[in-house]
Design a protein around this motif. Structure first.
Motif, PDB file in Angstrom:
ATOM      1  N   MET A  74       0.846  -1.190   0.000  1.00 34.99           N
ATOM      2  CA  MET A  74       0.000   0.000   0.000  1.00 34.99           C
ATOM      3  C   MET A  74       0.882   1.241   0.000  1.00 34.99           C
ATOM      4  SD  MET A  74      -3.058  -1.190   2.617  1.00 34.99           S
ATOM      5  CE  MET A  74      -1.944  -2.077   3.722  1.00 34.99           C
ATOM      6  N   GLN A  75       0.271   2.381  -0.320  1.00 36.04           N
ATOM      7  CA  GLN A  75       1.037   3.615  -0.427  1.00 36.04           C
ATOM      8  C   GLN A  75       0.151   4.812  -0.094  1.00 36.04           C
ATOM      9  OE1 GLN A  75       2.441   5.855  -4.303  1.00 36.04           O
ATOM     10  NE2 GLN A  75       3.878   4.146  -3.928  1.00 36.04           N
ATOM     11  N   ILE A  76       0.775   5.840   0.482  1.00 32.56           N
ATOM     12  CA  ILE A  76       0.106   7.116   0.722  1.00 32.56           C
ATOM     13  C   ILE A  76       1.094   8.242   0.438  1.00 32.56           C
ATOM     14  CG2 ILE A  76       0.685   7.184   3.181  1.00 32.56           C
ATOM     15  CD1 ILE A  76      -2.629   8.417   1.658  1.00 32.56           C
ATOM     16  N   LYS A  77       0.592   9.320  -0.165  1.00 30.75           N
ATOM     17  CA  LYS A  77       1.426  10.486  -0.448  1.00 30.75           C
ATOM     18  C   LYS A  77       0.986  11.625   0.455  1.00 30.75           C
ATOM     19  CE  LYS A  77       3.163  13.304  -4.299  1.00 30.75           C
ATOM     20  NZ  LYS A  77       3.081  13.525  -5.777  1.00 30.75           N
ATOM     21  N   ILE A  78       1.932  12.156   1.229  1.00 30.74           N
ATOM     22  CA  ILE A  78       1.641  13.226   2.189  1.00 30.74           C
ATOM     23  C   ILE A  78       2.640  14.350   1.987  1.00 30.74           C
ATOM     24  CG2 ILE A  78       1.293  13.815   4.609  1.00 30.74           C
ATOM     25  CD1 ILE A  78       1.023  10.791   5.173  1.00 30.74           C
ATOM     26  N   LYS A  79       2.153  15.520   1.643  1.00 33.88           N
ATOM     27  CA  LYS A  79       3.006  16.693   1.443  1.00 33.88           C
ATOM     28  C   LYS A  79       4.171  16.394   0.496  1.00 33.88           C
ATOM     29  CE  LYS A  79       1.891  18.958   5.825  1.00 33.88           C
ATOM     30  NZ  LYS A  79       2.420  19.577   7.070  1.00 33.88           N
ATOM     31  N   GLY A  80       3.844  15.687  -0.581  1.00 35.12           N
ATOM     32  CA  GLY A  80       4.837  15.400  -1.596  1.00 35.12           C
ATOM     33  C   GLY A  80       5.727  14.201  -1.313  1.00 35.12           C
ATOM     34  N   ARG A  81       5.589  13.611  -0.141  1.00 32.72           N
ATOM     35  CA  ARG A  81       6.408  12.453   0.211  1.00 32.72           C
ATOM     36  C   ARG A  81       5.592  11.180   0.093  1.00 32.72           C
ATOM     37  NH1 ARG A  81       9.182  13.390   5.864  1.00 32.72           N
ATOM     38  NH2 ARG A  81       9.867  11.255   5.406  1.00 32.72           N
ATOM     39  N   ILE A  82       6.225  10.135  -0.418  1.00 33.20           N
ATOM     40  CA  ILE A  82       5.554   8.858  -0.623  1.00 33.20           C
ATOM     41  C   ILE A  82       5.974   7.883   0.473  1.00 33.20           C
ATOM     42  CG2 ILE A  82       5.354   6.854  -2.139  1.00 33.20           C
ATOM     43  CD1 ILE A  82       5.660   8.771  -4.500  1.00 33.20           C
ATOM     44  N   PHE A  83       4.986   7.267   1.096  1.00 33.82           N
ATOM     45  CA  PHE A  83       5.229   6.273   2.140  1.00 33.82           C
ATOM     46  C   PHE A  83       4.649   4.935   1.671  1.00 33.82           C
ATOM     47  CE2 PHE A  83       5.091  10.369   4.247  1.00 33.82           C
ATOM     48  CZ  PHE A  83       6.198  10.327   5.082  1.00 33.82           C
ATOM     49  N   ASN A  84       5.506   3.922   1.615  1.00 31.49           N
ATOM     50  CA  ASN A  84       5.100   2.577   1.216  1.00 31.49           C
ATOM     51  C   ASN A  84       5.056   1.672   2.440  1.00 31.49           C
ATOM     52  OD1 ASN A  84       5.011   2.695  -1.833  1.00 31.49           O
ATOM     53  ND2 ASN A  84       7.086   3.471  -1.473  1.00 31.49           N
ATOM     54  N   PHE A  85       4.022   0.863   2.528  1.00 35.50           N
ATOM     55  CA  PHE A  85       3.863   0.041   3.723  1.00 35.50           C
ATOM     56  C   PHE A  85       2.970  -1.154   3.432  1.00 35.50           C
ATOM     57  CE2 PHE A  85       0.583   3.221   3.546  1.00 35.50           C
ATOM     58  CZ  PHE A  85      -0.581   2.556   3.898  1.00 35.50           C
ATOM     59  N   LYS A  86       2.922  -2.072   4.394  1.00 35.95           N
ATOM     60  CA  LYS A  86       1.970  -3.178   4.392  1.00 35.95           C
ATOM     61  C   LYS A  86       1.158  -3.093   5.676  1.00 35.95           C
ATOM     62  CE  LYS A  86       4.919  -5.716   1.283  1.00 35.95           C
ATOM     63  NZ  LYS A  86       5.931  -6.761   1.121  1.00 35.95           N
ATOM     64  N   GLY A  87       0.245  -4.030   5.879  1.00 37.39           N
ATOM     65  CA  GLY A  87      -0.698  -3.876   6.971  1.00 37.39           C
ATOM     66  C   GLY A  87      -0.468  -4.792   8.150  1.00 37.39           C
ATOM     67  N   LEU A  88      -0.910  -4.334   9.318  1.00 36.45           N
ATOM     68  CA  LEU A  88      -0.852  -5.129  10.543  1.00 36.45           C
ATOM     69  C   LEU A  88      -1.836  -6.292  10.439  1.00 36.45           C
ATOM     70  CD1 LEU A  88       0.492  -5.148  13.383  1.00 36.45           C
ATOM     71  CD2 LEU A  88      -1.498  -3.873  14.206  1.00 36.45           C
ATOM     72  N   ASP A  89      -1.540  -7.375  11.158  1.00 34.97           N
ATOM     73  CA  ASP A  89      -2.393  -8.568  11.138  1.00 34.97           C
ATOM     74  C   ASP A  89      -3.143  -8.740  12.448  1.00 34.97           C
ATOM     75  OD1 ASP A  89      -0.936 -10.867  12.881  1.00 34.97           O
ATOM     76  OD2 ASP A  89       0.556  -9.594  11.922  1.00 34.97           O
ATOM     77  N   VAL A  90      -4.082  -9.673  12.466  1.00 33.11           N
ATOM     78  CA  VAL A  90      -4.948  -9.886  13.628  1.00 33.11           C
ATOM     79  C   VAL A  90      -4.172 -10.404  14.832  1.00 33.11           C
ATOM     80  CG1 VAL A  90      -6.865 -11.282  14.518  1.00 33.11           C
ATOM     81  CG2 VAL A  90      -7.049 -10.186  12.278  1.00 33.11           C
ATOM     82  N   LEU A  91      -3.274 -11.357  14.642  1.00 33.69           N
ATOM     83  CA  LEU A  91      -2.504 -11.898  15.759  1.00 33.69           C
ATOM     84  C   LEU A  91      -1.739 -10.794  16.474  1.00 33.69           C
ATOM     85  CD1 LEU A  91      -1.045 -15.079  14.011  1.00 33.69           C
ATOM     86  CD2 LEU A  91      -2.918 -15.031  15.662  1.00 33.69           C
ATOM     87  N   ALA A  92      -1.007 -10.002  15.701  1.00 33.99           N
ATOM     88  CA  ALA A  92      -0.217  -8.921  16.301  1.00 33.99           C
ATOM     89  C   ALA A  92      -1.110  -7.885  16.967  1.00 33.99           C
ATOM     90  CB  ALA A  92       0.660  -8.270  15.236  1.00 33.99           C
ATOM     91  N   TYR A  93      -2.245  -7.594  16.343  1.00 37.45           N
ATOM     92  CA  TYR A  93      -3.153  -6.596  16.917  1.00 37.45           C
ATOM     93  C   TYR A  93      -3.709  -7.057  18.267  1.00 37.45           C
ATOM     94  CZ  TYR A  93      -6.945  -3.239  17.426  1.00 37.45           C
ATOM     95  OH  TYR A  93      -7.782  -2.254  17.910  1.00 37.45           O
ATOM     96  N   LEU A  94      -4.148  -8.314  18.344  1.00 33.74           N
ATOM     97  CA  LEU A  94      -4.691  -8.827  19.604  1.00 33.74           C
ATOM     98  C   LEU A  94      -3.660  -8.726  20.725  1.00 33.74           C
ATOM     99  CD1 LEU A  94      -6.599 -12.000  18.345  1.00 33.74           C
ATOM    100  CD2 LEU A  94      -7.625  -9.937  19.326  1.00 33.74           C
ATOM    101  N   ILE A  95      -2.423  -9.086  20.404  1.00 33.06           N
ATOM    102  CA  ILE A  95      -1.345  -9.010  21.388  1.00 33.06           C
ATOM    103  C   ILE A  95      -1.078  -7.572  21.789  1.00 33.06           C
ATOM    104  CG2 ILE A  95       1.154  -9.375  21.660  1.00 33.06           C
ATOM    105  CD1 ILE A  95       0.732 -11.825  19.709  1.00 33.06           C
ATOM    106  N   TRP A  96      -0.972  -6.709  20.806  1.00 37.86           N
ATOM    107  CA  TRP A  96      -0.601  -5.304  21.049  1.00 37.86           C
ATOM    108  C   TRP A  96      -1.673  -4.558  21.833  1.00 37.86           C
ATOM    109  CZ3 TRP A  96      -0.670  -0.993  16.853  1.00 37.86           C
ATOM    110  CH2 TRP A  96       0.000   0.140  17.322  1.00 37.86           C
TER     111      TRP A  96
END
Length: 280
Positions: free
Chosen positions: A188-210
């Motif tokens: 996935m990607q988002i552009k903020i103030k001219g800067r591009i940020f590339n990332f993937k998403g958190l999962d359910v296991l990690a979310y439950l723990i966190w």
């Protein structure tokens, strides 16, 4: 720090300079540079205590596995911190059963409310997560990240679907569904103030723990109290096609988790994906 970790380090590293501290400089949205450092020795200790306190069984070589993942991925971890500003590490053991984990991390809560979309998709037992058979180090944003409405990157993700953010990264809607169905990671990607940020998403296991850990470390404050987190690092469904994206949040008025299943093009003003970088 556990002695077992240091025993392993002498075996896997050719240099006496091996360190459990990983740091990088991140340029934030306002252009200011900030040094972010994660002490994986401390994180290993803290997560071991967390799992012990919640009766989540760890393998005898948990500490050694963490050191191996760190040794193998150090440069990529530094790069992820530098590019996205991740400031928190979640260490997820291998082969966790999502149903048992849900029970362990919601003990003391009222029963999780599963919306019809979640129940029809098969509930927690129908959730799959890539590489869940391996120990994973997962980087996320924690500072200013509660509710996704203060962090300068996270707040820009509110109201945007997985399809929209994947499309910005050049991934078609058909490919997103294919990745959900096959258990692949969705860029996935988002552009903020001219800067591009590339990332993937958190999962359910990690979310439950966190969410449980965050509550215990922050005086009862949950990571999501007035918004919902899309978790495209996992998928949910009874079949191998047409799988959906799990969505979770804390309901402070009732004292429980809420769970939904969204189509990948689903969006809402209070809904946002949680970015993450995963290392095995």
């Amino acid at each position: 720090r556990p002695a077992a970790v240091f025993t392993l380090v002498s075996e896997i590293s050719d240099s006496s300079e091996f360190s459990f501290n990983v740091s990088a400089e991140f340029e934030n949205i306002t252009g200011e540079k900030e040094k972010i450092e994660i002490d994986f020795g401390k994180e290993t200790e803290n997560w071991r205590k967390f799992y012990d306190s919640h009766k989540i069984e760890l393998s005898h070589d948990f500490d050694e596995q963490v050191a191996e993942v760190l040794e193998r991925n150090r440069l990529e971890i530094e790069k992820a911190i530098e590019e996205m500003g991740y400031d928190k590490a979640i260490i997820v053991p291998a082969n966790l059963d999502v149903v048992e984990l849900h029970q362990a991390t919601t003990e003391g809560y009222k029963e999780t409310f599963q919306y019809n979309s979640f129940k029809k998709a098969g509930g927690f037992e129908a959730i799959t997560t890539p590489n869940a058979d391996k120990l994973r180090i997962i980087l996320v944003h924690e500072k200013d990240a509660q509710n996704n409405n203060n962090h300068p990157i996270l707040k820009e993700l509110r109201g945007k679907s997985v399809i929209t953010l994947a499309g910005l990264a050049g991934i078609s809607q058909e490919k997103v569904q294919e990745l959900l169905d096959s258990g692949g990671e969705i860029p996935m990607q988002i552009k903020i103030k001219g800067r591009i940020f590339n990332f993937k998403g958190l999962d359910v296991l990690a979310y439950l723990i966190w969410q449980k850990d965050h509550c215990e470390r922050n005086g009862g404050k949950y990571i999501d109290e007035n918004n919902w987190s899309t978790l495209p690092g996992s998928s949910i469904g009874k079949s191998v096609s047409g799988r959906r994206v799990p969505v979770l949040a804390w309901d402070p008025g009732v004292g429980r988790l809420n769970a939904l299943a969204y189509e990948p093009d689903g969006a809402s003003d209070i809904l946002a994906p949680r970015p993450a970088a995963v290392f095995t």
